[in-house]
Write a protein that holds these residues in place. Structure first.
Motif, PDB file in Angstrom:
ATOM      1  N   SER A 141      12.166  -2.678  47.421  1.00  0.00           N
ATOM      2  CA  SER A 141      11.673  -1.546  48.081  1.00  0.00           C
ATOM      3  C   SER A 141       9.990  -1.295  47.530  1.00  0.00           C
ATOM      4  O   SER A 141       9.070  -0.925  48.426  1.00  0.00           O
TER       5      SER A 141
ATOM      6  N   ARG B 113      12.478   0.381  57.990  1.00  0.00           N
ATOM      7  CA  ARG B 113      10.990   0.882  57.758  1.00  0.00           C
ATOM      8  C   ARG B 113      10.152  -0.224  58.611  1.00  0.00           C
ATOM      9  O   ARG B 113       9.194   0.439  59.323  1.00  0.00           O
TER      10      ARG B 113
ATOM     11  N   ASN C  69      17.422  -0.075  54.095  1.00  0.00           N
ATOM     12  CA  ASN C  69      15.884   0.799  54.357  1.00  0.00           C
ATOM     13  C   ASN C  69      14.657  -0.101  54.586  1.00  0.00           C
ATOM     14  O   ASN C  69      13.817   0.230  55.434  1.00  0.00           O
TER      15      ASN C  69
ATOM     16  N   VAL D 195      21.196   4.447  46.156  1.00  0.00           N
ATOM     17  CA  VAL D 195      21.422   4.833  47.768  1.00  0.00           C
ATOM     18  C   VAL D 195      21.457   3.210  48.622  1.00  0.00           C
ATOM     19  O   VAL D 195      21.818   3.217  49.557  1.00  0.00           O
TER      20      VAL D 195
ATOM     21  N   ASP E  65      13.775   6.622  45.590  1.00  0.00           N
ATOM     22  CA  ASP E  65      14.003   8.276  45.744  1.00  0.00           C
ATOM     23  C   ASP E  65      15.138   8.865  45.225  1.00  0.00           C
ATOM     24  O   ASP E  65      15.496   9.837  44.916  1.00  0.00           O
ATOM     25  N   PHE E  66      16.386   7.810  45.629  1.00  0.00           N
ATOM     26  CA  PHE E  66      17.560   8.386  45.363  1.00  0.00           C
ATOM     27  C   PHE E  66      18.374   6.991  44.657  1.00  0.00           C
ATOM     28  O   PHE E  66      18.618   5.800  45.552  1.00  0.00           O
TER      29      PHE E  66
ATOM     30  N   TYR F  29      17.402   5.548  55.849  1.00  0.00           N
ATOM     31  CA  TYR F  29      16.469   6.290  55.903  1.00  0.00           C
ATOM     32  C   TYR F  29      15.741   6.856  54.589  1.00  0.00           C
ATOM     33  O   TYR F  29      14.899   7.445  54.385  1.00  0.00           O
ATOM     34  N   VAL F  30      16.610   6.505  53.395  1.00  0.00           N
ATOM     35  CA  VAL F  30      16.249   6.967  52.279  1.00  0.00           C
ATOM     36  C   VAL F  30      15.934   5.743  51.208  1.00  0.00           C
ATOM     37  O   VAL F  30      16.563   4.817  51.274  1.00  0.00           O
ATOM     38  N   SER F  31      14.770   5.844  50.819  1.00  0.00           N
ATOM     39  CA  SER F  31      14.312   4.631  49.806  1.00  0.00           C
ATOM     40  C   SER F  31      15.055   4.716  48.363  1.00  0.00           C
ATOM     41  O   SER F  31      15.280   5.789  47.946  1.00  0.00           O
TER      42      SER F  31
ATOM     43  N   SER G 115      21.878   6.791  55.088  1.00  0.00           N
ATOM     44  CA  SER G 115      21.224   6.145  53.762  1.00  0.00           C
ATOM     45  C   SER G 115      20.163   5.139  54.216  1.00  0.00           C
ATOM     46  O   SER G 115      19.426   4.846  53.248  1.00  0.00           O
TER      47      SER G 115
END
Length: 344
Positions: free
Chosen positions: A245, A279, A275, A29, A25-26, A20-22, A18
């Motif tokens: 984000s 990043r 995230n 998350v 986008d989800f 690595y997921v913005s 999780s």
């Protein structure tokens, strides 16, 4: 039992992934990384339990423990301690408008300024910086800047420029040749920068205060408070991670255009398991990971186990010392400092 082990294995991989997921986008998350320490410890327990039972399924939690080693590194560190390192020393502090003691103890404590004046950092950055030109004891720019011969860059978020205001500030023993604001949200959060001449080179300093979690930690002090507020808390965590984000997108765009090595520091309102943290870690070095000790917790409230203040730098700026100043309890955050060697 093997089905339970398999289920935990899959859930752990999802939670680890999780970061690595913005959140853009989800949905939601951004909440999963909070469970990373829980799942890591659960797999550690299962590994020893299965090893002692001579079960071949022990290889599943072992895989997870190896894959999750990165989370151990960002959680706990041990490095040699150098109390007087030579190099560029920086300090970041969410000062809580310098009135935390006023709110908690009913009276203003000016010793916060004394500590900040005496701390031997050449660069000091502040979030929630309060400035009052009408009251000498609260004239923060004069006390921390003019009285200590430090140049400063002060970006107002709200208030009257020549009376009372608050915002974000960067103080420097070295010349400031450029400055600017990257964004603010017209409340307390934002990001600013200043270009500083250091050893005939220029370093860009970023002072960052990403969207607050906006969680009333006092409501989480007991089980009843958790039960009553968990839905509201989850909603705030989700909205906060989404806002941070979006703010990080602006910051990364600015960073990519910097002509100078950078130091990025401040109150990110993000755990290392996020995230946002991962990043930034792709291109920048985290000072705690390279030179810190212990857990480095930076939050001075009931949720004391949070490390949400960070210092990142370009690879050419090597961290050789990092410290969380837990003895300084003038805010709901502890100040953190780092010292860098500059490799040209």
């Amino acid at each position: 039992m093997k089905y339970i082990i398999g289920f935990v294995f899959i859930c752990t991989l999802l939670v680890f992934g999780s970061v690595y997921v913005s959140p853009e986008d989800f949905p939601y998350v951004g909440l999963l990384p909070f469970f990373i320490p829980v799942f890591y410890l659960l797999n550690l327990f299962l590994f020893f339990l299965l090893i002692l039972s001579w079960k071949r399924t022990a290889f599943l939690p072992l895989i997870v423990l190896i894959l999750g080693y990165r989370f151990v590194v960002i959680t706990f560190q041990t490095h040699p301690i150098d109390e007087n390192p030579e190099g560029l020393r920086v300090l970041t502090y969410n000062s809580h408008l310098f009135d935390y003691k006023t709110r908690t103890e009913g009276k203003f404590d000016p010793s916060v300024y004394t500590w900040l004046q005496e701390f031997p950092a050449e660069i000091k950055v502040f979030q929630e910086f309060y400035q009052d030109y009408t009251t000498p004891s609260r004239n923060s720019i004069k006390i921390l800047g003019q009285d200590t011969d430090m140049e400063y860059s002060y970006q107002i978020i709200e208030g009257v420029a020549k009376r009372r205001s608050y915002g974000m500030a960067i103080f420097s023993k070295y010349p400031i040749i450029n400055e600017g604001k990257i964004f603010d949200n017209n409340r307390a959060n934002g990001a600013i920068f200043a270009d500083i001449i250091y050893q005939s080179d220029t370093i860009r300093i970023y002072n960052v205060h990403l969207e607050s979690m906006q969680i009333n930690s006092e409501t989480l002090e007991n089980i009843d408070g958790v039960k009553e507020n968990y839905r509201q808390t989850l909603g705030k965590l989700h909205r906060g991670s989404l806002a941070r984000s979006n703010q990080l997108n602006l910051l990364e765009d600015h960073l990519s255009n910097s002509p100078h090595p950078v130091i990025i520091m401040g109150d990110f309102n993000e755990l290392p398991y996020s995230n946002t943290y991962f990043r930034l870690s792709k291109n920048y070095v985290n000072a705690f990971e390279k030179a810190g000790n212990g857990f480095g917790f930076t939050y001075n409230r009931i949720l004391f186990f949070l490390r949400i203040d960070h210092i990142f730098s370009s690879p050419s700026l090597k961290p050789i010392q990092f410290k969380t100043h837990r003895e300084v309890d003038y805010s709901d955050h502890y100040p953190i400092s780092a010292t860098f060697e500059f490799s040209k």
